[in-house]
Design a protein around this motif. Structure first.
Motif, PDB file in Angstrom:
ATOM      1  N   MET A   1       0.853  -1.191   0.000  1.00 53.97           N
ATOM      2  CA  MET A   1       0.000   0.000   0.000  1.00 53.97           C
ATOM      3  C   MET A   1       0.891   1.244   0.000  1.00 53.97           C
ATOM      4  O   MET A   1       1.932   1.245   0.650  1.00 53.97           O
ATOM      5  CB  MET A   1      -0.860  -0.039   1.271  1.00 53.97           C
TER       6      MET A   1
ATOM      7  N   VAL B   1      -1.391   6.258   2.740  1.00 49.04           N
ATOM      8  CA  VAL B   1      -2.566   5.627   3.351  1.00 49.04           C
ATOM      9  C   VAL B   1      -2.143   5.072   4.709  1.00 49.04           C
ATOM     10  O   VAL B   1      -1.189   4.308   4.791  1.00 49.04           O
ATOM     11  CB  VAL B   1      -3.104   4.491   2.463  1.00 49.04           C
TER      12      VAL B   1
ATOM     13  N   VAL C   1      -3.082  -0.192   8.751  1.00 49.75           N
ATOM     14  CA  VAL C   1      -4.000  -0.799   9.710  1.00 49.75           C
ATOM     15  C   VAL C   1      -3.810  -2.306   9.639  1.00 49.75           C
ATOM     16  O   VAL C   1      -3.601  -2.869   8.563  1.00 49.75           O
ATOM     17  CB  VAL C   1      -5.454  -0.384   9.412  1.00 49.75           C
TER      18      VAL C   1
ATOM     19  N   GLU D   1      -4.905  -6.125   9.623  1.00 52.99           N
ATOM     20  CA  GLU D   1      -6.125  -6.838   9.243  1.00 52.99           C
ATOM     21  C   GLU D   1      -6.582  -7.700  10.429  1.00 52.99           C
ATOM     22  O   GLU D   1      -5.800  -8.004  11.332  1.00 52.99           O
ATOM     23  CB  GLU D   1      -5.866  -7.713   8.020  1.00 52.99           C
ATOM     24  N   VAL D   2      -7.854  -8.058  10.393  1.00 54.63           N
ATOM     25  CA  VAL D   2      -8.401  -8.804  11.527  1.00 54.63           C
ATOM     26  C   VAL D   2      -7.738 -10.174  11.653  1.00 54.63           C
ATOM     27  O   VAL D   2      -7.303 -10.577  12.728  1.00 54.63           O
ATOM     28  CB  VAL D   2      -9.930  -8.968  11.374  1.00 54.63           C
TER      29      VAL D   2
ATOM     30  N   PHE E   1     -19.834   3.183   7.858  1.00 57.25           N
ATOM     31  CA  PHE E   1     -19.153   2.612   6.695  1.00 57.25           C
ATOM     32  C   PHE E   1     -20.159   2.216   5.620  1.00 57.25           C
ATOM     33  O   PHE E   1     -19.971   2.512   4.433  1.00 57.25           O
ATOM     34  CB  PHE E   1     -18.344   1.387   7.129  1.00 57.25           C
TER      35      PHE E   1
ATOM     36  N   PRO F   1     -13.894   1.755  -3.895  1.00 58.76           N
ATOM     37  CA  PRO F   1     -13.144   1.372  -2.686  1.00 58.76           C
ATOM     38  C   PRO F   1     -12.282   2.500  -2.146  1.00 58.76           C
ATOM     39  O   PRO F   1     -12.004   2.525  -0.936  1.00 58.76           O
ATOM     40  CB  PRO F   1     -12.291   0.188  -3.158  1.00 58.76           C
TER      41      PRO F   1
ATOM     42  N   LEU G   1     -12.094   4.427   2.549  1.00 53.44           N
ATOM     43  CA  LEU G   1     -10.952   3.792   3.215  1.00 53.44           C
ATOM     44  C   LEU G   1     -10.884   4.179   4.683  1.00 53.44           C
ATOM     45  O   LEU G   1     -10.610   3.354   5.553  1.00 53.44           O
ATOM     46  CB  LEU G   1      -9.652   4.185   2.508  1.00 53.44           C
TER      47      LEU G   1
ATOM     48  N   GLY H   1     -13.499   2.449   6.629  1.00 55.31           N
ATOM     49  CA  GLY H   1     -13.154   1.033   6.668  1.00 55.31           C
ATOM     50  C   GLY H   1     -12.094   0.737   7.708  1.00 55.31           C
ATOM     51  O   GLY H   1     -12.153  -0.271   8.407  1.00 55.31           O
ATOM     52  N   ARG H   2     -11.117   1.649   7.830  1.00 56.80           N
ATOM     53  CA  ARG H   2     -10.076   1.456   8.850  1.00 56.80           C
ATOM     54  C   ARG H   2     -10.683   1.484  10.242  1.00 56.80           C
ATOM     55  O   ARG H   2     -10.317   0.692  11.121  1.00 56.80           O
ATOM     56  CB  ARG H   2      -8.995   2.541   8.722  1.00 56.80           C
TER      57      ARG H   2
ATOM     58  N   VAL I   1     -13.706   0.631  11.053  1.00 58.23           N
ATOM     59  CA  VAL I   1     -14.432  -0.629  11.243  1.00 58.23           C
ATOM     60  C   VAL I   1     -13.471  -1.733  11.651  1.00 58.23           C
ATOM     61  O   VAL I   1     -13.702  -2.478  12.615  1.00 58.23           O
ATOM     62  CB  VAL I   1     -15.170  -1.009   9.932  1.00 58.23           C
ATOM     63  N   THR I   2     -12.351  -1.826  10.925  1.00 59.80           N
ATOM     64  CA  THR I   2     -11.399  -2.907  11.208  1.00 59.80           C
ATOM     65  C   THR I   2     -10.777  -2.730  12.584  1.00 59.80           C
ATOM     66  O   THR I   2     -10.654  -3.697  13.348  1.00 59.80           O
ATOM     67  CB  THR I   2     -10.317  -2.915  10.129  1.00 59.80           C
TER      68      THR I   2
ATOM     69  N   ALA J   1     -13.220  -3.794  15.238  1.00 55.07           N
ATOM     70  CA  ALA J   1     -13.373  -5.254  15.330  1.00 55.07           C
ATOM     71  C   ALA J   1     -12.171  -5.880  16.026  1.00 55.07           C
ATOM     72  O   ALA J   1     -12.315  -6.772  16.869  1.00 55.07           O
ATOM     73  CB  ALA J   1     -13.544  -5.854  13.935  1.00 55.07           C
TER      74      ALA J   1
END
Lengths: 138, 156
Positions: B20, B24, B27, B29-30, B55, B65, B69, B72-73, B75-76, B79
């Motif tokens: 990436m 940006v 973050v 990932e789960v 989101f 997408p 972003l 979305g970050r 949200v992640t 979680a």
């Protein structure tokens, strides 16, 4: 003549016994109507149970009449719905990264073509269109 | 040689190691598999409700997408935060429940005893309750039903 009269066949004393032409079976078990009723009751209970099972499992949001249990499916759907933002966010990040990489590659490959616009849409719209093909470098 | 391939309807694994860009924010990932996610789904839905709805509203606005972003970050991160909290407070119960789901075709009704213990623990520790939206009023939700028709066969 007299000799013939003495030897003639006659019925036995008290007449012949009556001829048994009827079957003589004892009555056994419940009658037909009772059996039919029993079968009907068992089937009715089975169908009722089946209906209850369907109501517990399925999610049919159409009829108010049967708007009762049927929670199992709703539970499953909502557990998935709750996870959609999470999975979508992850996928979006990946797609964004891939798109940028593709465009960088395109820039490099098409650098000697004058007037080439990198990442130009093939559709005449402002709406985002998901890429339908991906170019693989082998 | 370069050739075209459908992005998902293909059995070729399409990998792209390009990282990436730096502008940006990074973050994590789960990284959880399906069973723990399914086990925690109702708590994710409750705990991260605001972020999730934000989101999805953003996605409804624009499906690009690149557009959501930031949301979305959030949200992640939310979680991951929740999963960490579950791990800290109810590690054993969480593990028992998702292992059960994993072994039973991801069916909630196969794991009610484990779920009951897990939900109780989460309610105590994080004050989160499992609520199935759309349940008719005055009716016991399926996860609290005493004698459901759908139940696991007795375990031997």
């Amino acid at each position: 003549m007299s000799n013939t009269l003495n030897t003639q066949d006659l019925p036995p004393e008290g007449g012949f016994p009556s001829v048994r032409y009827q079957r003589n079976l004892p009555k056994r078990g419940p009658s037909g109507s009772v059996l039919l009723l029993g079968v009907t009751l068992i089937s009715a209970y089975g169908l009722y149970r089946l209906g209850q099972t369907n109501l517990e499992r399925r999610n049919i949001p159409t009829s108010k009449l049967f708007y009762r249990d049927r929670e199992l499916d709703r539970e499953k759907y909502w557990s998935r719905i709750h996870l959609i933002p999470l999975l979508q966010a992850e996928m979006d990040r990946d797609l964004y990264r891939r798109t940028l990489a593709t465009q960088a590659r395109e820039q490099e490959v098409m650098s000697d073509v004058p007037g080439w616009k990198v990442g130009e849409k093939v559709y005449h719209t402002k709406r985002y269109v998901k890429p339908t093909v991906v170019v693989i470098d082998e | 040689m370069a050739y075209n391939e459908h992005p998902f309807l293909t059995d070729i694994k399409v990998t792209d190691p390009t990282p990436m860009p730096d502008n940006v924010p990074k973050v994590d990932e789960v990284g959880a598999t399906s069973a723990p996610l399914k086990s925690a789904s109702f708590f994710i839905g409750g705990f991260c409700k605001d972020y999730n709805e934000d989101f999805m509203l953003c996605k409804n606005e624009n499906n690009d997408p690149a557009h959501c972003l930031k949301e979305g970050r959030k949200v992640t991160r939310c979680a991951i935060d929740l999963l960490k909290k579950l791990r800290e407070n109810c590690d054993k119960q969480f593990e028992a429940h998702w292992q059960c789901l994993d072994k039973n075709n991801h069916e909630f009704y196969m794991c009610r005893p484990e779920e009951k213990i897990f939900n109780g623990c989460v309610l105590n520790a994080l004050n989160l309750k499992k609520v199935i939206p759309g349940s008719p009023e005055g009716q016991t939700p399926i996860n609290l039903k005493e004698n459901p028709i759908y139940r696991p066969r007795p375990r031997t």
